[in-house]
Scaffold this motif. Structure first.
Motif, PDB file in Angstrom:
ATOM      1  N   ALA A  79       0.832  -1.204   0.000  1.00 46.01           N
ATOM      2  CA  ALA A  79       0.000   0.000   0.000  1.00 46.01           C
ATOM      3  C   ALA A  79       0.864   1.251   0.000  1.00 46.01           C
ATOM      4  O   ALA A  79       0.579   2.229  -0.714  1.00 46.01           O
ATOM      5  CB  ALA A  79      -0.929  -0.002   1.219  1.00 46.01           C
ATOM      6  N   ALA A  80       1.945   1.236   0.771  1.00 50.61           N
ATOM      7  CA  ALA A  80       2.851   2.388   0.823  1.00 50.61           C
ATOM      8  C   ALA A  80       3.475   2.655  -0.540  1.00 50.61           C
ATOM      9  O   ALA A  80       3.632   3.812  -0.948  1.00 50.61           O
ATOM     10  CB  ALA A  80       3.934   2.156   1.867  1.00 50.61           C
ATOM     11  N   ASP A  81       3.803   1.593  -1.266  1.00 52.81           N
ATOM     12  CA  ASP A  81       4.382   1.778  -2.601  1.00 52.81           C
ATOM     13  C   ASP A  81       3.380   2.404  -3.560  1.00 52.81           C
ATOM     14  O   ASP A  81       3.755   3.235  -4.407  1.00 52.81           O
ATOM     15  CB  ASP A  81       4.878   0.435  -3.150  1.00 52.81           C
ATOM     16  CG  ASP A  81       6.173  -0.028  -2.487  1.00 52.81           C
ATOM     17  OD1 ASP A  81       6.887   0.825  -1.916  1.00 52.81           O
ATOM     18  OD2 ASP A  81       6.474  -1.238  -2.542  1.00 52.81           O
ATOM     19  N   VAL A  82       2.112   2.033  -3.442  1.00 57.89           N
ATOM     20  CA  VAL A  82       1.073   2.664  -4.272  1.00 57.89           C
ATOM     21  C   VAL A  82       0.918   4.135  -3.911  1.00 57.89           C
ATOM     22  O   VAL A  82       0.871   5.007  -4.789  1.00 57.89           O
ATOM     23  CB  VAL A  82      -0.274   1.928  -4.122  1.00 57.89           C
ATOM     24  CG1 VAL A  82      -1.369   2.653  -4.911  1.00 57.89           C
ATOM     25  CG2 VAL A  82      -0.158   0.477  -4.592  1.00 57.89           C
ATOM     26  N   MET A  83       0.877   4.427  -2.610  1.00 58.98           N
ATOM     27  CA  MET A  83       0.719   5.825  -2.180  1.00 58.98           C
ATOM     28  C   MET A  83       1.925   6.672  -2.586  1.00 58.98           C
ATOM     29  O   MET A  83       1.778   7.830  -2.980  1.00 58.98           O
ATOM     30  CB  MET A  83       0.519   5.901  -0.666  1.00 58.98           C
ATOM     31  CG  MET A  83      -0.659   5.090  -0.132  1.00 58.98           C
ATOM     32  SD  MET A  83      -2.192   5.298  -1.041  1.00 58.98           S
ATOM     33  CE  MET A  83      -2.619   3.568  -1.331  1.00 58.98           C
ATOM     34  N   HIS A  85       3.892   6.093  -5.177  1.00 55.40           N
ATOM     35  CA  HIS A  85       3.837   6.239  -6.633  1.00 55.40           C
ATOM     36  C   HIS A  85       2.894   7.366  -7.041  1.00 55.40           C
ATOM     37  O   HIS A  85       3.200   8.161  -7.936  1.00 55.40           O
ATOM     38  CB  HIS A  85       3.387   4.917  -7.258  1.00 55.40           C
ATOM     39  CG  HIS A  85       3.158   4.986  -8.733  1.00 55.40           C
ATOM     40  ND1 HIS A  85       4.193   5.030  -9.651  1.00 55.40           N
ATOM     41  CD2 HIS A  85       2.015   5.034  -9.466  1.00 55.40           C
ATOM     42  CE1 HIS A  85       3.698   5.096 -10.874  1.00 55.40           C
ATOM     43  NE2 HIS A  85       2.382   5.108 -10.789  1.00 55.40           N
ATOM     44  N   LEU A  86       1.740   7.450  -6.362  1.00 56.22           N
ATOM     45  CA  LEU A  86       0.754   8.484  -6.678  1.00 56.22           C
ATOM     46  C   LEU A  86       0.997   9.773  -5.899  1.00 56.22           C
ATOM     47  O   LEU A  86       0.336  10.781  -6.159  1.00 56.22           O
ATOM     48  CB  LEU A  86      -0.653   7.958  -6.365  1.00 56.22           C
ATOM     49  CG  LEU A  86      -1.102   6.738  -7.185  1.00 56.22           C
ATOM     50  CD1 LEU A  86      -2.455   6.237  -6.696  1.00 56.22           C
ATOM     51  CD2 LEU A  86      -1.159   7.080  -8.664  1.00 56.22           C
ATOM     52  N   ASP A  87       1.928   9.732  -4.945  1.00 57.95           N
ATOM     53  CA  ASP A  87       2.260  10.871  -4.080  1.00 57.95           C
ATOM     54  C   ASP A  87       1.015  11.459  -3.426  1.00 57.95           C
ATOM     55  O   ASP A  87       0.764  12.669  -3.453  1.00 57.95           O
ATOM     56  CB  ASP A  87       3.005  11.955  -4.872  1.00 57.95           C
ATOM     57  CG  ASP A  87       3.661  12.986  -3.939  1.00 57.95           C
ATOM     58  OD1 ASP A  87       3.955  12.624  -2.775  1.00 57.95           O
ATOM     59  OD2 ASP A  87       3.864  14.132  -4.374  1.00 57.95           O
ATOM     60  N   LEU A  88       0.220  10.576  -2.820  1.00 57.63           N
ATOM     61  CA  LEU A  88      -1.020  11.015  -2.180  1.00 57.63           C
ATOM     62  C   LEU A  88      -0.739  11.624  -0.815  1.00 57.63           C
ATOM     63  O   LEU A  88      -0.003  11.049  -0.010  1.00 57.63           O
ATOM     64  CB  LEU A  88      -1.972   9.827  -2.018  1.00 57.63           C
ATOM     65  CG  LEU A  88      -2.428   9.141  -3.302  1.00 57.63           C
ATOM     66  CD1 LEU A  88      -3.454   8.068  -2.980  1.00 57.63           C
ATOM     67  CD2 LEU A  88      -2.987  10.143  -4.305  1.00 57.63           C
ATOM     68  N   VAL A  92      -7.616  10.231   3.204  1.00 53.41           N
ATOM     69  CA  VAL A  92      -8.435   9.486   4.155  1.00 53.41           C
ATOM     70  C   VAL A  92      -8.405   8.024   3.723  1.00 53.41           C
ATOM     71  O   VAL A  92      -8.764   7.705   2.584  1.00 53.41           O
ATOM     72  CB  VAL A  92      -9.882  10.001   4.187  1.00 53.41           C
ATOM     73  CG1 VAL A  92     -10.708   9.183   5.169  1.00 53.41           C
ATOM     74  CG2 VAL A  92      -9.917  11.480   4.541  1.00 53.41           C
ATOM     75  N   HIS A  93      -7.964   7.149   4.603  1.00 55.51           N
ATOM     76  CA  HIS A  93      -7.852   5.724   4.281  1.00 55.51           C
ATOM     77  C   HIS A  93      -8.982   4.960   4.943  1.00 55.51           C
ATOM     78  O   HIS A  93      -9.170   5.041   6.160  1.00 55.51           O
ATOM     79  CB  HIS A  93      -6.494   5.178   4.726  1.00 55.51           C
ATOM     80  CG  HIS A  93      -5.369   5.621   3.858  1.00 55.51           C
ATOM     81  ND1 HIS A  93      -4.866   4.851   2.839  1.00 55.51           N
ATOM     82  CD2 HIS A  93      -4.670   6.785   3.826  1.00 55.51           C
ATOM     83  CE1 HIS A  93      -3.887   5.503   2.222  1.00 55.51           C
ATOM     84  NE2 HIS A  93      -3.757   6.682   2.811  1.00 55.51           N
ATOM     85  N   ILE A  94      -9.741   4.219   4.122  1.00 53.31           N
ATOM     86  CA  ILE A  94     -10.896   3.467   4.591  1.00 53.31           C
ATOM     87  C   ILE A  94     -10.668   1.989   4.301  1.00 53.31           C
ATOM     88  O   ILE A  94     -10.437   1.609   3.150  1.00 53.31           O
ATOM     89  CB  ILE A  94     -12.189   3.954   3.908  1.00 53.31           C
ATOM     90  CG1 ILE A  94     -12.373   5.466   4.105  1.00 53.31           C
ATOM     91  CG2 ILE A  94     -13.392   3.178   4.425  1.00 53.31           C
ATOM     92  CD1 ILE A  94     -13.588   6.044   3.390  1.00 53.31           C
ATOM     93  N   GLY A  95     -10.731   1.163   5.328  1.00 55.30           N
ATOM     94  CA  GLY A  95     -10.485  -0.256   5.149  1.00 55.30           C
ATOM     95  C   GLY A  95     -11.601  -1.114   5.698  1.00 55.30           C
ATOM     96  O   GLY A  95     -12.139  -0.839   6.777  1.00 55.30           O
ATOM     97  N   HIS A  96     -11.957  -2.147   4.958  1.00 54.56           N
ATOM     98  CA  HIS A  96     -13.004  -3.089   5.383  1.00 54.56           C
ATOM     99  C   HIS A  96     -12.384  -4.441   5.727  1.00 54.56           C
ATOM    100  O   HIS A  96     -11.594  -4.979   4.952  1.00 54.56           O
ATOM    101  CB  HIS A  96     -14.035  -3.280   4.270  1.00 54.56           C
ATOM    102  CG  HIS A  96     -15.072  -4.323   4.574  1.00 54.56           C
ATOM    103  ND1 HIS A  96     -15.186  -5.484   3.852  1.00 54.56           N
ATOM    104  CD2 HIS A  96     -16.025  -4.376   5.532  1.00 54.56           C
ATOM    105  CE1 HIS A  96     -16.169  -6.214   4.350  1.00 54.56           C
ATOM    106  NE2 HIS A  96     -16.696  -5.560   5.365  1.00 54.56           N
ATOM    107  N   SER A  97     -12.710  -4.961   6.887  1.00 51.02           N
ATOM    108  CA  SER A  97     -12.313  -6.313   7.294  1.00 51.02           C
ATOM    109  C   SER A  97     -10.789  -6.449   7.290  1.00 51.02           C
ATOM    110  O   SER A  97     -10.105  -5.702   7.989  1.00 51.02           O
ATOM    111  CB  SER A  97     -12.996  -7.335   6.387  1.00 51.02           C
ATOM    112  OG  SER A  97     -12.929  -8.620   6.924  1.00 51.02           O
ATOM    113  N   ARG A 116       1.326  11.647   5.222  1.00 47.42           N
ATOM    114  CA  ARG A 116       0.430  11.500   4.079  1.00 47.42           C
ATOM    115  C   ARG A 116      -1.044  11.345   4.465  1.00 47.42           C
ATOM    116  O   ARG A 116      -1.911  11.385   3.592  1.00 47.42           O
ATOM    117  CB  ARG A 116       0.830  10.275   3.241  1.00 47.42           C
ATOM    118  CG  ARG A 116       2.192  10.397   2.570  1.00 47.42           C
ATOM    119  CD  ARG A 116       2.443   9.212   1.635  1.00 47.42           C
ATOM    120  NE  ARG A 116       3.727   9.325   0.951  1.00 47.42           N
ATOM    121  CZ  ARG A 116       3.930  10.004  -0.165  1.00 47.42           C
ATOM    122  NH1 ARG A 116       2.909  10.659  -0.718  1.00 47.42           N
ATOM    123  NH2 ARG A 116       5.119  10.048  -0.723  1.00 47.42           N
ATOM    124  N   VAL A 117      -1.344  11.128   5.735  1.00 47.52           N
ATOM    125  CA  VAL A 117      -2.689  10.712   6.140  1.00 47.52           C
ATOM    126  C   VAL A 117      -3.372  11.780   6.984  1.00 47.52           C
ATOM    127  O   VAL A 117      -2.786  12.312   7.936  1.00 47.52           O
ATOM    128  CB  VAL A 117      -2.632   9.388   6.922  1.00 47.52           C
ATOM    129  CG1 VAL A 117      -4.004   8.997   7.427  1.00 47.52           C
ATOM    130  CG2 VAL A 117      -2.058   8.274   6.039  1.00 47.52           C
TER     131      VAL A 117
END
Length: 278
Positions: A79-83, A85-88, A92-97, A116-117
């Protein structure tokens, strides 16, 4: 299609919709599904002007079916690599289960340290730990998770019909409004992924103690859980999360199932939006 190559060489599929200068809402899906499980919420927030992002966990959906790394440490790092890459930022991070466990691990270990959050949301999420332990005696016995592994190994396709047809969405309850298309879509997402990733993932979502991750999350965090969750019982999950998190708001929904994001989206989505906008 869009992919990120992680630091260990794994190809991770992601979606990135909406204005690039808008606040990002990032969605983390549950086991054994994919980012498609967030279609309703992504379209909802997109219509409100947000940038919406979601990725398929390694071995799930359209991401690479690698043999190894199906654990919470790799989930968070991916997930960190995706964030990155997109430089977010200000996300707001929303996670299910299981995705809630991924959010807790990512936000605590990468998102907050990197600035970042902005906020986090845990929905029907697995932390602090699903397994019964000395520290958390209210958890589920290991036999429950051994049973999941056994059914998955014996006939994954059948198991991926039985779970959404029954306890996942509460379709086994008297008077339930059973929606066959929801069951079909759950099965479709599950069967896209890797049996190896799903098998190993049972250990990841059930045996990972994330108490320290929860303690480290100092951004505002919304905890949502249904009191009729037959998959992740709320008293050993949402209630404990709210007690451990430094800055939590807890909301328990009477009669809602583990899959409430899908079957009760009309209730959940406005609550998510209110928290994001607060």
């Amino acid at each position: 299609m869009s992919y990120v190559t992680t630091k260990d060489g794994t190809q991770i599929f992601y979606k990135d919709w909406g204005p690039k200068d808008a606040q990002p809402i990032v969605f983390h899906h549950g086991w054994p599904l994919s980012s498609d499980d967030w279609d309703n919420q992504m379209l909802f927030f997109l219509a409100k002007g947000y940038r919406v992002v979601a990725h398929d966990r390694r071995g799930h959906g359209r991401s690479q079916q690698v043999s190894e790394g199906h654990d919470m440490d790799h989930y968070a790092a991916d997930a960190a690599d995706v964030m990155d890459h997109l430089d977010l930022r200000n996300a707001v991070h929303i996670g299910h289960s299981t995705g809630g466990g991924e959010v807790a691990a990512y936000v605590a270990r990468y998102g907050i340290p990197q600035g970042r959050v902005a906020k986090a949301v845990l929905v029907s999420a697995v932390p602090p730990i699903m397994l019964k332990t000395d520290r958390y005696p209210g958890g589920l016995p290991i036999e429950v998770f051994d049973g999941i592994r056994s059914e998955l190994a014996a006939n994954r396709s059948k198991f991926f019909r039985d779970l959404p047809s029954g306890p996942f969405y509460g379709f086994n309850r008297d008077g339930a409004n059973v929606i066959p298309a929801v069951i079909d879509n759950w099965w479709r997402q599950g069967m896209m992924g890797s049996a190896k990733a799903h098998y190993d993932g049972v250990k990841a979502f059930s045996e990972t103690d994330q108490t320290d991750d929860l303690k480290a999350i100092n951004v505002p965090t919304l905890v949502l859980h249904g009191d009729d969750d037959q998959v992740v019982p709320y008293k050993n999950a949402g209630v404990l999360q709210a007690e451990i998190l430094p800055n939590a708001t807890l909301k328990i929904y009477e009669g809602f199932s583990h899959g409430m994001l899908t079957v009760n989206a009309d209730v959940i989505n406005p609550d998510l939006l209110a928290f994001v906008q607060a």
